[in-house]
Design a protein around this motif. Sequence first.
Motif, mmCIF file in Angstrom:
data_model
loop_
_atom_site.group_PDB
_atom_site.id
_atom_site.type_symbol
_atom_site.label_atom_id
_atom_site.label_comp_id
_atom_site.label_asym_id
_atom_site.label_seq_id
_atom_site.Cartn_x
_atom_site.Cartn_y
_atom_site.Cartn_z
ATOM 1 N N UNK A 1 0.838 -1.183 0.000
ATOM 2 C CA UNK A 1 0.000 0.000 0.000
ATOM 3 C C UNK A 1 0.887 1.251 0.000
ATOM 4 N N UNK A 2 0.277 2.366 -0.289
ATOM 5 C CA UNK A 2 1.006 3.633 -0.307
ATOM 6 C C UNK A 2 1.561 3.973 1.082
ATOM 7 N N UNK A 3 0.815 3.627 2.105
ATOM 8 C CA UNK A 3 1.278 3.873 3.481
ATOM 9 C C UNK A 3 2.549 3.072 3.791
ATOM 10 N N UNK A 4 2.567 1.832 3.335
ATOM 11 C CA UNK A 4 3.758 1.003 3.549
ATOM 12 C C UNK A 4 4.959 1.547 2.782
ATOM 13 N N UNK A 5 4.727 2.008 1.566
ATOM 14 C CA UNK A 5 5.816 2.572 0.775
ATOM 15 C C UNK A 5 6.380 3.827 1.427
ATOM 16 N N UNK A 6 5.523 4.662 1.974
ATOM 17 C CA UNK A 6 5.993 5.865 2.683
ATOM 18 C C UNK A 6 6.825 5.487 3.904
ATOM 19 N N UNK A 7 6.384 4.456 4.622
ATOM 20 C CA UNK A 7 7.124 4.019 5.805
ATOM 21 C C UNK A 7 8.525 3.530 5.427
ATOM 22 N N UNK A 8 8.621 2.784 4.342
ATOM 23 C CA UNK A 8 9.928 2.299 3.883
ATOM 24 C C UNK A 8 10.796 3.478 3.451
ATOM 25 N N UNK A 9 10.211 4.411 2.728
ATOM 26 C CA UNK A 9 10.973 5.579 2.283
ATOM 27 C C UNK A 9 11.484 6.376 3.478
ATOM 28 N N UNK A 10 10.641 6.598 4.455
ATOM 29 C CA UNK A 10 11.061 7.351 5.642
ATOM 30 C C UNK A 10 12.183 6.635 6.387
ATOM 31 N N UNK A 11 12.120 5.318 6.444
ATOM 32 C CA UNK A 11 13.140 4.549 7.151
ATOM 33 C C UNK A 11 14.465 4.584 6.405
ATOM 34 N N UNK A 12 14.448 4.519 5.084
ATOM 35 C CA UNK A 12 15.672 4.399 4.302
ATOM 36 C C UNK A 12 16.260 5.736 3.842
ATOM 37 N N UNK A 13 15.531 6.815 3.955
ATOM 38 C CA UNK A 13 15.993 8.097 3.416
ATOM 39 C C UNK A 13 17.257 8.605 4.118
ATOM 40 N N UNK A 14 17.288 8.608 5.432
ATOM 41 C CA UNK A 14 18.451 9.120 6.156
ATOM 42 C C UNK A 14 19.703 8.291 5.882
ATOM 43 N N UNK A 15 19.665 6.950 6.013
ATOM 44 C CA UNK A 15 20.880 6.176 5.721
ATOM 45 C C UNK A 15 21.371 6.372 4.287
ATOM 46 N N UNK A 16 20.466 6.512 3.343
ATOM 47 C CA UNK A 16 20.860 6.730 1.955
ATOM 48 C C UNK A 16 21.581 8.060 1.808
ATOM 49 N N UNK A 17 21.075 9.084 2.444
ATOM 50 C CA UNK A 17 21.725 10.398 2.372
ATOM 51 C C UNK A 17 23.102 10.387 3.021
ATOM 52 N N UNK A 18 23.255 9.633 4.089
ATOM 53 C CA UNK A 18 24.553 9.542 4.764
ATOM 54 C C UNK A 18 25.584 8.897 3.836
ATOM 55 N N UNK A 19 25.216 7.779 3.213
ATOM 56 C CA UNK A 19 26.132 7.081 2.309
ATOM 57 C C UNK A 19 26.460 7.964 1.106
ATOM 58 N N UNK A 20 25.466 8.619 0.540
ATOM 59 C CA UNK A 20 25.706 9.479 -0.616
ATOM 60 C C UNK A 20 26.607 10.665 -0.256
ATOM 61 N N UNK A 21 26.434 11.234 0.914
ATOM 62 C CA UNK A 21 27.298 12.340 1.346
ATOM 63 C C UNK A 21 28.744 11.855 1.491
ATOM 64 N N UNK A 22 28.916 10.664 2.025
ATOM 65 C CA UNK A 22 30.242 10.058 2.153
ATOM 66 C C UNK A 22 30.872 9.886 0.771
ATOM 67 N N UNK A 23 30.115 9.369 -0.180
ATOM 68 C CA UNK A 23 30.623 9.157 -1.534
ATOM 69 C C UNK A 23 30.990 10.481 -2.204
ATOM 70 N N UNK A 24 30.148 11.485 -2.056
ATOM 71 C CA UNK A 24 30.424 12.792 -2.664
ATOM 72 C C UNK A 24 31.688 13.392 -2.062
ATOM 73 N N UNK A 25 31.846 13.279 -0.771
ATOM 74 C CA UNK A 25 33.039 13.830 -0.098
ATOM 75 C C UNK A 25 34.306 13.176 -0.633
#
Length: 89
Positions: A1-25
């Motif tokens: 459901x859309x609610x489940x997809x939002x929950x997954x996105x919210x859970x994974x968004x911060x770790x993804x940004x951390x890894x991407x910031x590390x890669x960019x640096x």
Amino acid sequence: SLRNLRAVQNRRQFPTRVVQAFQVRILRGLYPQKHSPSSRGGHSKAESEPLFFRIARKVPVFRHLAGRFIGIGPRPEHVGAVSPARAAR
């Protein structure tokens, strides 16, 4: 459901940004801007190499940990077995 997809996105968004910031640096250290003051001036390769790579070359465990961090991220996800009753929901 859309609610489940939002929950997954919210859970994974911060770790993804951390890894991407590390890669960019790391990549910014490898490929300095053409017109930046730090890219001029006849520095040797060893001086211009990012600290991350100098350390990784000398400490093999660090290479392993960096690769694991990029591959798995700061919050490893575990896929559990889904029971047939739960999958039917």
